[in-house]
Design an enzyme around this catalytic site. Sequence first.
Site: not given
Ligand code: 13P
Length: 253
Positions: A10, A12, A98, A100, A170, A176, A216
Amino acid sequence: MKRKPFLAGNWKMNLDRKGALELARSLRDALSASVLAERDVAVFPPFVYLDEVVRALAGSGIGVGAQNLCDEKHGAFTGEVSAEMLVDIGATCVLVGHSERRHLYGEGDELCNRKVQRALAAGLSTVLCVGEQLDERDSNRTDLVIGRQLTAGLKGLSAEQLGRVTIAYEPVWAIGTGRNATPEQAGAAHTHLRGVLAGLYDARLAQTVRIQYGGSVKPDNIATLMAAPDVDGALVGGASLKVDSFLGIVRFH
Ligand code: 13P
């Protein structure tokens, strides 16, 4: 039941046009048909680069999907992108719910469900994301929260439609942050989610659904996470932006 691992990146709101295309081409060149016979790989670029990344990866066996879609079919929805538009440019998959989207943009379970329905109706496969926040984990509400998100997100879907859904677990506190869930935490959550699926459908069907872990994920923790019960893949953010680290995850053993 053996499920084919599904590793997805992803991206982002990262990379520019050049960087997105370079990453896509590097993945195409590095991932042979024999690797892709053993594991499914997909990337989720930003909308504006989707068309070009689809073309760059055409025939590569690497899937390309969108990070979001509109719950409406078409019309006066300024700034939105429909499922049909995604299909039109050759995307095959879409992320829904997601963390976010849920926590920064206020997307709730009902909206996520409408998006899943819209995506499946258009012929896209869907990755439905679920995950608890830190205070929910700390107050022992993880199973409750992710079970509710899963149940609501899948509401009204037939068994056939479920066949085109992947679940991504997740935990919000692991995204992150560099603090991944332990394999024990991930395994427990995934096994719970599979149990919820068995209750909603049946145990046999629940065994066929892939559940990715996200939060992560790095080349050095992917193998132990994949060894946890019911973990069938990964949805990778930061580590999917560099070809070497994403390949290190895709090629876990
Ligand atoms: P990270 O791998 O940067 O922690 O992000 C995970 C994520 O949100 C994937 O959709």
